[in-house]
Write an enzyme that holds these catalytic residues in place. Structure first.
Site, short mmCIF file in Angstrom:
data_model
loop_
_atom_site.label_atom_id
_atom_site.label_comp_id
_atom_site.label_asym_id
_atom_site.label_seq_id
_atom_site.Cartn_x
_atom_site.Cartn_y
_atom_site.Cartn_z
N ASP A 18 -3.18 -10.48 -2.35
CA ASP A 18 -3.88 -9.84 -1.18
C ASP A 18 -5.13 -9.35 -1.34
OD1 ASP A 18 -2.54 -8.64 1.49
OD2 ASP A 18 -4.24 -7.23 0.86
N HIS A 58 0.87 -1.18 -0.05
CA HIS A 58 -0.07 0.15 0.03
C HIS A 58 0.84 1.21 0.06
CE1 HIS A 58 -3.78 -2.23 0.37
NE2 HIS A 58 -3.41 -2.64 1.75
N ASP A 118 -5.22 -12.45 3.34
CA ASP A 118 -6.64 -11.85 3.97
C ASP A 118 -7.75 -12.31 3.19
OD1 ASP A 118 -5.22 -10.11 2.34
OD2 ASP A 118 -5.30 -8.69 3.76
N HIS A 157 -6.77 -6.69 -0.38
CA HIS A 157 -6.72 -5.46 -0.66
C HIS A 157 -6.10 -4.83 -2.08
CE1 HIS A 157 -7.14 -6.01 3.96
NE2 HIS A 157 -8.28 -4.92 3.58
ZN LIG Z 1 -4.62 -7.01 2.66
#
Ligand SMILES: [Zn+2]
Length: 308
Positions: free
Chosen positions: A159, A122, A243, A161
């Site tokens: 992931d 991120h 996740d 996200h």
């Molecule tokens: Zn994540």
């Protein structure tokens, strides 16, 4: 040949507030789950500033360094925290990924897993976010391209996200193909299929909340694998977050361990076709301790199988 496990005790020194999902126990559980596997252990070196500066400006590194608390914790935003030794941990995470690239390109091992934290996907050029400080996977890709002179590197980020940082850092890098699957919509809000990079070098695979292994396989088989095979990467870097697991508390996808096994197997198969099997996997998220440990174990088992 074989598979490396790259980690360092400094990665346990990055502290977050009580109850924060990105906690020290994640790495403890994960490393425990990997015990007994046939892995060449390599200590993650501390990266050089030069590595960080491949994607971040000096002013950003200076700002993070100045923000380090002498004791206690300092928030960079509501999710992303610094403790006194956080930059030591983050430097091991970057150094570990760079060392993994060196190891697979030198033929020391064929595949490598970096069990490090904080995560990185991120972090944007001048913005820490989402528990991330440095764009570890993007730095590893740039190191492979600029230091080793590879022609093409692919990053696959599974992931849950969106890998907004990796996407932003490599947006204008035609030698990198960034493929990222994510629950959509979900924080950080980016990751729509319409985001395709400055050189059509980004492929986003948004998955609706509730998607399980079937939807994931359709997206990868229908879109990601053909793009990856067409790109013919010399190296594949995985942003391995766990996740998307059904038990994860931060998101609503429904993957199970076998889905991570299948995806890893297929990505290693594609690497075998163009990249001499070379795969570097970097830990990103995964916040249910049991699901993280079990999923990472099957992921690493597949890396070992592919590394033989
Ligand atoms: Zn994540």
């Amino acid at each position: 040949m074989g598979t490396a496990l790259i980690t360092h005790a400094d990665c346990l020194d990055h502290l977050t507030p009580e109850g924060h999902p990105e906690q020290v126990a994640r790495l403890d559980h994960l490393l425990h789950a990997l015990q007994g596997l046939d892995l060449l252990r390599i200590a993650a070196p501390r990266c050089d500033d030069r590595d960080i500066l491949r994607v971040h400006p000096q002013a950003y590194l200076d700002r993070l360094t100045a923000a380090l608390p002498r004791d206690g914790l300092h928030p960079l935003d509501e999710d992303t925290w610094l403790s006194p030794r956080s930059l030591e941990a983050a430097r091991r995470a970057v150094g570990g990924a760079v060392r993994a690239v060196d190891a697979v390109l030198a033929g020391e091992v064929k595949t490598a897993f970096c069990a490090t934290r904080p995560p990185g996907h991120h972090a944007e050029a001048e913005t820490p976010m989402g528990f991330c400080l440095f764009g570890t996977a993007a730095i590893a890709a740039k190191h492979a391209l600029d230091h080793h002179g590879l022609d093409r590197v692919a990053i696959v980020d599974f992931d849950v996200h969106h890998g907004n940082g990796t996407q932003a850092l490599l947006w204008d890098e035609p030698r990198a193909l960034v493929i990222t699957s994510q629950q959509y919509p979900l924080w950080p809000g980016t990751g729509a299929a319409s985001e395709t990079g400055g050189h059509d070098n980004v492929l986003n695979l948004p998955l609706p909340p509730g998607s399980g292994g079937t939807e994931m396989r359709l997206a990868y088989e229908g879109h990601a694998f053909p793009r990856l095979e067409g790109f013919q990467p010399d190296l594949i870097i995985l942003s391995a977050g766990f996740d998307a697991h059904a038990d994860d508390p931060l998101a609503e996808l429904r993957w199970v361990e076998e889905d991570f096994r299948w995806l890893t197997h297929e990505l290693c198969r594609i690497a075998q076709g163009s990249a001499r099997g070379r795969v570097v996997s970097v830990l990103e998220g995964g916040y249910d301790l049991r699901a993280l440990a079990d999923s990472a174990r099957v992921h690493v088992q597949e890396l070992i199988e592919a590394g033989r």
